[in-house]
Design a protein around this motif. Structure first.
Motif, PDB file in Angstrom:
ATOM      1  N   LEU A  92      -5.030 -35.409  68.447  1.00  0.00           N
ATOM      2  CA  LEU A  92      -4.241 -36.640  68.418  1.00  0.00           C
ATOM      3  C   LEU A  92      -4.396 -37.403  67.112  1.00  0.00           C
ATOM      4  O   LEU A  92      -3.902 -38.535  66.987  1.00  0.00           O
ATOM      5  N   ASP A  93      -5.056 -36.804  66.119  1.00  0.00           N
ATOM      6  CA  ASP A  93      -5.182 -37.462  64.816  1.00  0.00           C
ATOM      7  C   ASP A  93      -3.864 -37.451  64.053  1.00  0.00           C
ATOM      8  O   ASP A  93      -3.664 -38.272  63.151  1.00  0.00           O
ATOM      9  N   GLN A  94      -2.996 -36.519  64.380  1.00  0.00           N
ATOM     10  CA  GLN A  94      -1.682 -36.445  63.724  1.00  0.00           C
ATOM     11  C   GLN A  94      -0.760 -37.502  64.343  1.00  0.00           C
ATOM     12  O   GLN A  94      -0.613 -37.590  65.560  1.00  0.00           O
ATOM     13  N   GLY A  95      -0.144 -38.328  63.490  1.00  0.00           N
ATOM     14  CA  GLY A  95       0.611 -39.490  63.955  1.00  0.00           C
ATOM     15  C   GLY A  95       1.736 -39.183  64.923  1.00  0.00           C
ATOM     16  O   GLY A  95       1.822 -39.776  66.009  1.00  0.00           O
ATOM     17  N   ALA A  96       2.616 -38.261  64.544  1.00  0.00           N
ATOM     18  CA  ALA A  96       3.766 -37.944  65.398  1.00  0.00           C
ATOM     19  C   ALA A  96       3.310 -37.363  66.730  1.00  0.00           C
ATOM     20  O   ALA A  96       3.853 -37.696  67.781  1.00  0.00           O
ATOM     21  N   ARG A  97       2.296 -36.504  66.687  1.00  0.00           N
ATOM     22  CA  ARG A  97       1.808 -35.884  67.913  1.00  0.00           C
ATOM     23  C   ARG A  97       1.181 -36.930  68.845  1.00  0.00           C
ATOM     24  O   ARG A  97       1.343 -36.861  70.067  1.00  0.00           O
ATOM     25  N   ALA A  98       0.468 -37.884  68.276  1.00  0.00           N
ATOM     26  CA  ALA A  98      -0.131 -38.946  69.092  1.00  0.00           C
ATOM     27  C   ALA A  98       0.941 -39.801  69.759  1.00  0.00           C
ATOM     28  O   ALA A  98       0.805 -40.192  70.923  1.00  0.00           O
ATOM     29  N   ARG A  99       2.053 -40.051  69.037  1.00  0.00           N
ATOM     30  CA  ARG A  99       3.147 -40.855  69.616  1.00  0.00           C
ATOM     31  C   ARG A  99       3.818 -40.091  70.763  1.00  0.00           C
ATOM     32  O   ARG A  99       4.177 -40.687  71.787  1.00  0.00           O
ATOM     33  N   ILE A 100       3.994 -38.783  70.582  1.00  0.00           N
ATOM     34  CA  ILE A 100       4.599 -37.973  71.644  1.00  0.00           C
ATOM     35  C   ILE A 100       3.720 -37.993  72.889  1.00  0.00           C
ATOM     36  O   ILE A 100       4.207 -38.169  74.012  1.00  0.00           O
ATOM     37  N   TYR A 101       2.431 -37.813  72.693  1.00  0.00           N
ATOM     38  CA  TYR A 101       1.496 -37.813  73.822  1.00  0.00           C
ATOM     39  C   TYR A 101       1.519 -39.167  74.547  1.00  0.00           C
ATOM     40  O   TYR A 101       1.564 -39.211  75.783  1.00  0.00           O
ATOM     41  N   GLU A 102       1.498 -40.240  73.797  1.00  0.00           N
ATOM     42  CA  GLU A 102       1.520 -41.578  74.406  1.00  0.00           C
ATOM     43  C   GLU A 102       2.824 -41.810  75.161  1.00  0.00           C
ATOM     44  O   GLU A 102       2.825 -42.404  76.251  1.00  0.00           O
ATOM     45  N   TYR A 103       3.927 -41.324  74.621  1.00  0.00           N
ATOM     46  CA  TYR A 103       5.218 -41.497  75.279  1.00  0.00           C
ATOM     47  C   TYR A 103       5.262 -40.734  76.599  1.00  0.00           C
ATOM     48  O   TYR A 103       5.797 -41.225  77.597  1.00  0.00           O
ATOM     49  N   ILE A 104       4.702 -39.532  76.600  1.00  0.00           N
ATOM     50  CA  ILE A 104       4.650 -38.745  77.838  1.00  0.00           C
ATOM     51  C   ILE A 104       3.778 -39.451  78.876  1.00  0.00           C
ATOM     52  O   ILE A 104       4.113 -39.475  80.067  1.00  0.00           O
ATOM     53  N   CYS A 105       2.659 -40.024  78.436  1.00  0.00           N
ATOM     54  CA  CYS A 105       1.777 -40.738  79.360  1.00  0.00           C
ATOM     55  C   CYS A 105       2.496 -41.905  80.027  1.00  0.00           C
ATOM     56  O   CYS A 105       2.256 -42.202  81.205  1.00  0.00           O
ATOM     57  N   HIS A 106       3.381 -42.577  79.294  1.00  0.00           N
ATOM     58  CA  HIS A 106       4.101 -43.724  79.838  1.00  0.00           C
ATOM     59  C   HIS A 106       5.418 -43.328  80.500  1.00  0.00           C
ATOM     60  O   HIS A 106       6.052 -44.159  81.155  1.00  0.00           O
ATOM     61  N   ASN A 107       5.824 -42.067  80.335  1.00  0.00           N
ATOM     62  CA  ASN A 107       7.070 -41.596  80.932  1.00  0.00           C
ATOM     63  C   ASN A 107       6.855 -40.246  81.590  1.00  0.00           C
ATOM     64  O   ASN A 107       7.437 -39.232  81.177  1.00  0.00           O
ATOM     65  N   PRO A 108       6.006 -40.170  82.614  1.00  0.00           N
ATOM     66  CA  PRO A 108       5.726 -38.879  83.255  1.00  0.00           C
ATOM     67  C   PRO A 108       6.988 -38.258  83.841  1.00  0.00           C
ATOM     68  O   PRO A 108       7.818 -38.946  84.425  1.00  0.00           O
ATOM     69  N   GLY A 109       7.124 -36.952  83.646  1.00  0.00           N
ATOM     70  CA  GLY A 109       8.287 -36.247  84.171  1.00  0.00           C
ATOM     71  C   GLY A 109       9.450 -36.171  83.205  1.00  0.00           C
ATOM     72  O   GLY A 109      10.503 -35.622  83.542  1.00  0.00           O
ATOM     73  N   ILE A 110       9.268 -36.668  81.991  1.00  0.00           N
ATOM     74  CA  ILE A 110      10.364 -36.630  81.016  1.00  0.00           C
ATOM     75  C   ILE A 110      10.556 -35.193  80.527  1.00  0.00           C
ATOM     76  O   ILE A 110       9.614 -34.399  80.481  1.00  0.00           O
ATOM     77  N   HIS A 111      11.791 -34.835  80.184  1.00  0.00           N
ATOM     78  CA  HIS A 111      12.065 -33.474  79.713  1.00  0.00           C
ATOM     79  C   HIS A 111      12.293 -33.476  78.202  1.00  0.00           C
ATOM     80  O   HIS A 111      12.299 -34.531  77.559  1.00  0.00           O
ATOM     81  N   LEU A 112      12.475 -32.281  77.645  1.00  0.00           N
ATOM     82  CA  LEU A 112      12.534 -32.110  76.190  1.00  0.00           C
ATOM     83  C   LEU A 112      13.648 -32.917  75.552  1.00  0.00           C
ATOM     84  O   LEU A 112      13.430 -33.650  74.585  1.00  0.00           O
ATOM     85  N   ARG A 113      14.852 -32.798  76.080  1.00  0.00           N
ATOM     86  CA  ARG A 113      15.982 -33.506  75.463  1.00  0.00           C
ATOM     87  C   ARG A 113      15.864 -35.016  75.662  1.00  0.00           C
ATOM     88  O   ARG A 113      16.326 -35.787  74.835  1.00  0.00           O
ATOM     89  N   GLY A 114      15.248 -35.420  76.772  1.00  0.00           N
ATOM     90  CA  GLY A 114      14.993 -36.841  76.957  1.00  0.00           C
ATOM     91  C   GLY A 114      14.043 -37.375  75.906  1.00  0.00           C
ATOM     92  O   GLY A 114      14.247 -38.451  75.340  1.00  0.00           O
ATOM     93  N   LEU A 115      12.982 -36.615  75.622  1.00  0.00           N
ATOM     94  CA  LEU A 115      12.052 -36.996  74.567  1.00  0.00           C
ATOM     95  C   LEU A 115      12.744 -37.067  73.217  1.00  0.00           C
ATOM     96  O   LEU A 115      12.547 -38.010  72.442  1.00  0.00           O
ATOM     97  N   SER A 116      13.549 -36.063  72.923  1.00  0.00           N
ATOM     98  CA  SER A 116      14.251 -36.014  71.641  1.00  0.00           C
ATOM     99  C   SER A 116      15.176 -37.208  71.472  1.00  0.00           C
ATOM    100  O   SER A 116      15.237 -37.827  70.405  1.00  0.00           O
ATOM    101  N   SER A 117      15.899 -37.552  72.531  1.00  0.00           N
ATOM    102  CA  SER A 117      16.850 -38.657  72.458  1.00  0.00           C
ATOM    103  C   SER A 117      16.148 -40.008  72.371  1.00  0.00           C
ATOM    104  O   SER A 117      16.489 -40.843  71.529  1.00  0.00           O
ATOM    105  N   GLU A 118      15.156 -40.213  73.220  1.00  0.00           N
ATOM    106  CA  GLU A 118      14.508 -41.517  73.280  1.00  0.00           C
ATOM    107  C   GLU A 118      13.571 -41.764  72.103  1.00  0.00           C
ATOM    108  O   GLU A 118      13.402 -42.894  71.663  1.00  0.00           O
ATOM    109  N   MET A 119      12.964 -40.701  71.575  1.00  0.00           N
ATOM    110  CA  MET A 119      12.064 -40.859  70.442  1.00  0.00           C
ATOM    111  C   MET A 119      12.766 -40.601  69.114  1.00  0.00           C
ATOM    112  O   MET A 119      12.159 -40.766  68.052  1.00  0.00           O
TER     113      MET A 119
END
Length: 258
Positions: A92-119
Motif C-alpha cells: 500500500l506504499d504505492q499511491g494509486a494502489r492505496a487509493r484503490i484499496y481504500e475505495y474498495i473498503c468503503h464500497n464493498p461489492g464494487i465491480h471493475l467498471r464501477g471502479l474505473s468510472s467512479e475513480m
C-alpha cells in the motif's frame, strides 16, 4: 561567458570533424583468418571453448576486481529507479494502489467498471493494481455469471455478506430490500408500487435475490409474498441504516402502511 562557451563548443565540433575525417580516410585491409587459402578437401575448424580460468591471469584479475563494483552499480541503479519487490508490508506504499484499496473498503461489492468510472482510472491500470492487491491478500474477489466484485480481505465479509453488498450496489435492488426490511410479507405489486417499477422488473430482481438466498417467497394461492430471513435482515438493517460507502436514502413507503 556565453561567448567562451560558444567558442569551446565550436572547437569541440571542429576536433570531432577532423578525427572522424581522418578515421574514415584510412585504408582497411581484410585478411583471411587462415595462414593460407583453405584447401578444397579441408573441413571447417570447430572453435574450442575456453574456460574462465584458462584466460590470461590479468584478465581474470581484472574481472574479479571489477565484479563487486558492477554488482554495487546494478543495486544503485535498481534503487534509483524505485524498483523493489512488492510484499504485504509495502503493497500500500504505492499511491494509486492505496487509493484503490481504500475505495474498495468503503464500497464493498464494487465491480471493475464501477471502479474505473467512479475513480476515473484506466481499466489496464486498475487490473494491474487489483492483481497486486489480490496476490498480497489485501482484497477478496467474488464472481458470478454477470461480473466480478471486490471486497476487503482478511475475513471482513462472509459469503452471505458479500452477496448482500453485491445487491446493495444496485439502486433498484437496494430499494426493494429496503421495502422488504420495513414491510415484511409484501407482494410483487406492493413492491412495484413502492419502488416505481413494473411487475416483470420486480420478478427479475426477486429471482436474483432468491438465487442468493436473501429473500424467501411465501405462496398463498395465486399471490406470492416475500420476506427477508431473520439472519440476513439483521446485517442488512445495519448496512442500510448506516452503510459503508452506500448513500443513505429513505426507504420507499407503501400506500396504506405509511
Amino acid at each position: 561567458m556565453r561567448k567562451l562557451t560558444s567558442s569551446a563548443l565550436l572547437a569541440a565540433l571542429l576536433f570531432l570533424l577532423l578525427v572522424v575525417s581522418g578515421v574514415s580516410a584510412q585504408e582497411y585491409v581484410v585478411r583471411s583468418g587462415y595462414d593460407s587459402p583453405l584447401p578444397a578437401d579441408a573441413g571447417a575448424r570447430t572453435p574450442v571453448p575456453v574456460t574462465f580460468w584458462a584466460l590470461p591471469l590479468w584478465v581474470i584479475f581484472a574481472e574479479l576486481v571489477l565484479l563487486p563494483g558492477e554488482f554495487l552499480l546494478v543495486i544503485k541503479l535498481w534503487a534509483s529507479l524505485g524498483i523493489r519487490q512488492v510484499s504485504g508490508a509495502n503493497v500500500l506504499d504505492q499511491g494509486a494502489r492505496a487509493r484503490i484499496y481504500e475505495y474498495i473498503c468503503h464500497n464493498p461489492g464494487i465491480h471493475l467498471r464501477g471502479l474505473s468510472s467512479e475513480m476515473q482510472m484506466k481499466l489496464g491500470t486498475l487490473r494491474y493494481h487489483l492483481n497486486v492487491l489480490r496476490h498480497n491478500h489485501k482484497i477478496a474477489v467474488s464472481g458470478d455469471n454477470a461480473t466480478v466484485r471486490f471486497y476487503e480481505n482478511s475475513g471482513t465479509y462472509s459469503t452471505e455478506e458479500q452477496r448482500i453488498h453485491k445487491h446493495l450496489r444496485n439502486e433498484t435492488t437496494r430499494k426493494i430490500l429496503c421495502v422488504l426490511l420495513d414491510h415484511p410479507q409484501v407482494t410483487r405489486q406492493d413492491i412495484a408500487d413502492a419502488v416505481g417499477i413494473s411487475g416483470p422488473s420486480v420478478s427479475w430482481h426477486m429471482k436474483r435475490l432468491e438465487e442468493d438466498q436473501l429473500v424467501l417467497p411465501r405462496h398463498e394461492g395465486r399471490i406470492t409474498a416475500y420476506e427477508i430471513p431473520a439472519a440476513v435482515a439483521v446485517y442488512l438493517g445495519r448496512q442500510i441504516r448506516a452503510p459503508s460507502g452506500i448513500p443513505v436514502q429513505e426507504c420507499p413507503g407503501i400506500a396504506g402502511n405509511a
